[in-house]
Motif scaffolding. Structure first.
Motif, PDB file in Angstrom:
ATOM      1  N   HIS A   1       0.833  -1.212   0.000  1.00 36.68           N
ATOM      2  CA  HIS A   1       0.000   0.000   0.000  1.00 36.68           C
ATOM      3  C   HIS A   1       0.865   1.259   0.000  1.00 36.68           C
ATOM      4  O   HIS A   1       0.476   2.293  -0.524  1.00 36.68           O
ATOM      5  CB  HIS A   1      -0.882   0.057   1.252  1.00 36.68           C
ATOM      6  CG  HIS A   1      -1.865  -1.062   1.373  1.00 36.68           C
ATOM      7  ND1 HIS A   1      -2.966  -1.177   0.567  1.00 36.68           N
ATOM      8  CD2 HIS A   1      -1.909  -2.131   2.216  1.00 36.68           C
ATOM      9  CE1 HIS A   1      -3.660  -2.257   0.921  1.00 36.68           C
ATOM     10  NE2 HIS A   1      -3.037  -2.859   1.904  1.00 36.68           N
TER      11      HIS A   1
ATOM     12  N   LEU B   1      -4.267  -1.990  -4.649  1.00 43.03           N
ATOM     13  CA  LEU B   1      -3.323  -2.534  -3.660  1.00 43.03           C
ATOM     14  C   LEU B   1      -1.985  -1.807  -3.795  1.00 43.03           C
ATOM     15  O   LEU B   1      -1.389  -1.384  -2.797  1.00 43.03           O
ATOM     16  CB  LEU B   1      -3.095  -4.043  -3.888  1.00 43.03           C
ATOM     17  CG  LEU B   1      -2.018  -4.637  -2.977  1.00 43.03           C
ATOM     18  CD1 LEU B   1      -2.506  -4.737  -1.530  1.00 43.03           C
ATOM     19  CD2 LEU B   1      -1.551  -5.989  -3.461  1.00 43.03           C
TER      20      LEU B   1
ATOM     21  N   HIS C   1      -7.633  -7.495  -1.122  1.00 42.25           N
ATOM     22  CA  HIS C   1      -6.932  -8.620  -0.485  1.00 42.25           C
ATOM     23  C   HIS C   1      -7.522  -9.985  -0.837  1.00 42.25           C
ATOM     24  O   HIS C   1      -7.707 -10.846   0.020  1.00 42.25           O
ATOM     25  CB  HIS C   1      -6.939  -8.438   1.036  1.00 42.25           C
ATOM     26  CG  HIS C   1      -6.371  -7.126   1.491  1.00 42.25           C
ATOM     27  ND1 HIS C   1      -7.153  -6.007   1.693  1.00 42.25           N
ATOM     28  CD2 HIS C   1      -5.096  -6.755   1.748  1.00 42.25           C
ATOM     29  CE1 HIS C   1      -6.370  -4.992   2.085  1.00 42.25           C
ATOM     30  NE2 HIS C   1      -5.120  -5.419   2.120  1.00 42.25           N
TER      31      HIS C   1
ATOM     32  N   HIS D   1      -4.255  -4.545  10.202  1.00 41.42           N
ATOM     33  CA  HIS D   1      -5.026  -3.830   9.179  1.00 41.42           C
ATOM     34  C   HIS D   1      -5.973  -4.796   8.509  1.00 41.42           C
ATOM     35  O   HIS D   1      -5.882  -6.011   8.660  1.00 41.42           O
ATOM     36  CB  HIS D   1      -4.108  -3.076   8.206  1.00 41.42           C
ATOM     37  CG  HIS D   1      -3.736  -3.803   6.953  1.00 41.42           C
ATOM     38  ND1 HIS D   1      -2.962  -4.939   6.934  1.00 41.42           N
ATOM     39  CD2 HIS D   1      -4.042  -3.535   5.654  1.00 41.42           C
ATOM     40  CE1 HIS D   1      -2.802  -5.330   5.681  1.00 41.42           C
ATOM     41  NE2 HIS D   1      -3.443  -4.515   4.873  1.00 41.42           N
TER      42      HIS D   1
ATOM     43  N   ALA E   1      -6.916  -6.819   6.217  1.00 46.61           N
ATOM     44  CA  ALA E   1      -6.541  -7.626   5.050  1.00 46.61           C
ATOM     45  C   ALA E   1      -7.285  -8.964   5.009  1.00 46.61           C
ATOM     46  O   ALA E   1      -7.129  -9.721   4.060  1.00 46.61           O
ATOM     47  CB  ALA E   1      -5.038  -7.886   5.068  1.00 46.61           C
TER      48      ALA E   1
ATOM     49  N   LEU F   1      -8.639  -0.840   5.214  1.00 50.74           N
ATOM     50  CA  LEU F   1      -8.165  -1.673   4.099  1.00 50.74           C
ATOM     51  C   LEU F   1      -6.765  -1.287   3.652  1.00 50.74           C
ATOM     52  O   LEU F   1      -5.998  -2.120   3.195  1.00 50.74           O
ATOM     53  CB  LEU F   1      -9.108  -1.548   2.905  1.00 50.74           C
ATOM     54  CG  LEU F   1     -10.443  -2.269   3.008  1.00 50.74           C
ATOM     55  CD1 LEU F   1     -11.236  -2.053   1.726  1.00 50.74           C
ATOM     56  CD2 LEU F   1     -10.256  -3.753   3.252  1.00 50.74           C
TER      57      LEU F   1
ATOM     58  N   ASP G   1      -0.007  -8.885   3.386  1.00 51.71           N
ATOM     59  CA  ASP G   1       0.206  -8.321   2.051  1.00 51.71           C
ATOM     60  C   ASP G   1       1.592  -8.649   1.507  1.00 51.71           C
ATOM     61  O   ASP G   1       1.984  -8.155   0.456  1.00 51.71           O
ATOM     62  CB  ASP G   1       0.025  -6.796   2.089  1.00 51.71           C
ATOM     63  CG  ASP G   1      -1.403  -6.395   2.428  1.00 51.71           C
ATOM     64  OD1 ASP G   1      -2.249  -7.297   2.620  1.00 51.71           O
ATOM     65  OD2 ASP G   1      -1.667  -5.188   2.497  1.00 51.71           O
TER      66      ASP G   1
HETATM   67 ZN   LIG Z   1      -3.447  -4.577   2.826  1.00 46.77          ZN
END
Ligand SMILES: [Zn+2]
Length: 331
Positions: free
Chosen positions: A75, A100, A143, A209, A211, A229, A289
């Motif tokens: 991000h 993303l 995600h 976060h 995800a 997000l 992520d």
């Molecule tokens: Zn994320």
């Protein structure tokens, strides 16, 4: 394949026939070599999950590399000049999309302007299978790799795009895709079974976060996170306070950090619950992520999800094999 490797292959086959010492090597590529597929092309993937799909589907016929490494948050990722040079040098760039790679939009536009394909595999998944993104109405929650059944659809889109890039390999890509999708189906079944062993009151997944909404929806976990997000907004104290109340009320035994997000706010939750007399453990570091170290099992998509499923189920009171689905997780 260049002339030298044709010669090397020629030498191997001659040696295999026991003739290497007596026959001269062919000076030119023999007819059989001219029928082999043309030289592999290169794909640069933004995140490792996408790179893993390209690697699985191409099975070595296309060179697959990843730009954003272990523990790095996509991000917030801004490509450097040398990253931009790598992106422009690849034959194609594969990304997840749905914002993303939030700070790479301009660079991906430059890659497109240079006439190179930019394939957003996450955006190929039918919109009715995806979750909304409250921050960006034009994008979905990015995600989607957290649900192997959705990632399987993204892999099919990747196979189609790779087949356009290297049409001679279409059949091989289809075979590789089928094998990869079978493994994803097995991973999905394992996740369902493992998460299903968690006691009902503790089926709450608290992370740094947001995800894990696809993961929670697929496997029946309530998902809560400190940040939204994207990791771009700061966590706020009211959100932390509300989460502490939930941990205490539901007697949730663990919360989770993420390898690509600082764990400060997660530790604040543990302290907050402790101040109210509820002992909450740090259940471990999830791969949200970013995947694990390249070259390890956790550095593959399958290993990433296996790791997450196994440590979530165990920390929340479920029963799972000590080293996960394939017995390959780091102890
Ligand atoms: Zn994320």
């Amino acid at each position: 394949m260049n002339t030298r490797s044709y010669v090397a292959m020629g030498r191997r086959s001659l040696l295999a026939a026991g003739l290497g010492a007596t026959l001269p090597l062919p000076a030119l590529a023999p007819a059989w070599a001219q029928a082999t597929p043309r030289a592999p092309r290169s794909v640069l993937a933004t995140v490792a999950m996408v790179g893993d799909v390209v690697r699985e589907v191409s099975g070595g016929r296309i060179r697959a590399e990843t730009l954003i490494g272990e523990g790095v948050d996509p991000h917030l990722f801004r490509p450097t000049r040398s990253d931009i040079a790598r992106l422009l040098a690849a034959d194609a760039v594969f990304a997840n999309g749905h914002r993303l790679e939030g700070r790479m939009g301009d660079v991906l536009d430059r890659v497109r302007a240079a006439g190179k394909p930019v394939v957003l595999i996450g955006e190929s998944v039918p919109r009715d299978r995806l979750r909304a993104n409250p921050d960006y109405p034009d994008a979905a929650d990015p995600h989607l790799w957290m649900d192997p059944s959705l990632w399987s659809l993204a892999a099919a889109a990747a196979a189609e795009a790779l087949s356009r890039l290297a049409p001679d390999s279409r059949e091989a890509f289809a075979d590789n895709l089928a094998r990869f999708q079978a493994r994803l189906a097995r991973l999905d079944a394992y996740a369902r079974e493992a998460i299903g062993t968690i006691p009902a009151n503790a089926r709450v997944l608290v992370t740094a976060h947001d995800a894990f909404a696809y993961f929670g929806a697929r496997y029946g976990l309530e998902v809560e996170s400190i940040q939204g997000l994207s990791t771009e907004a700061e966590a706020n104290l009211a959100a932390i306070e509300a989460l502490v109340r939930k941990l205490v009320d539901r007697r949730v035994p663990a919360v989770f950090a993420e390898t690509s997000v600082p764990d400060r706010a997660v530790r604040a939750l543990i302290e907050g619950a402790g101040a109210r007399g509820q002992r909450v453990a740090l259940g471990g570091n999830l791969f949200s992520d970013a995947m694990g170290k390249a070259g390890t099992y956790e550095g593959t998509y399958e290993g990433m999800i296996d790791h997450n499923v196994t440590i979530i189920a165990r920390a929340l009171g479920g029963r799972v094999p000590p080293r996960g689905l394939n017995g390959r997780l780091a102890a």
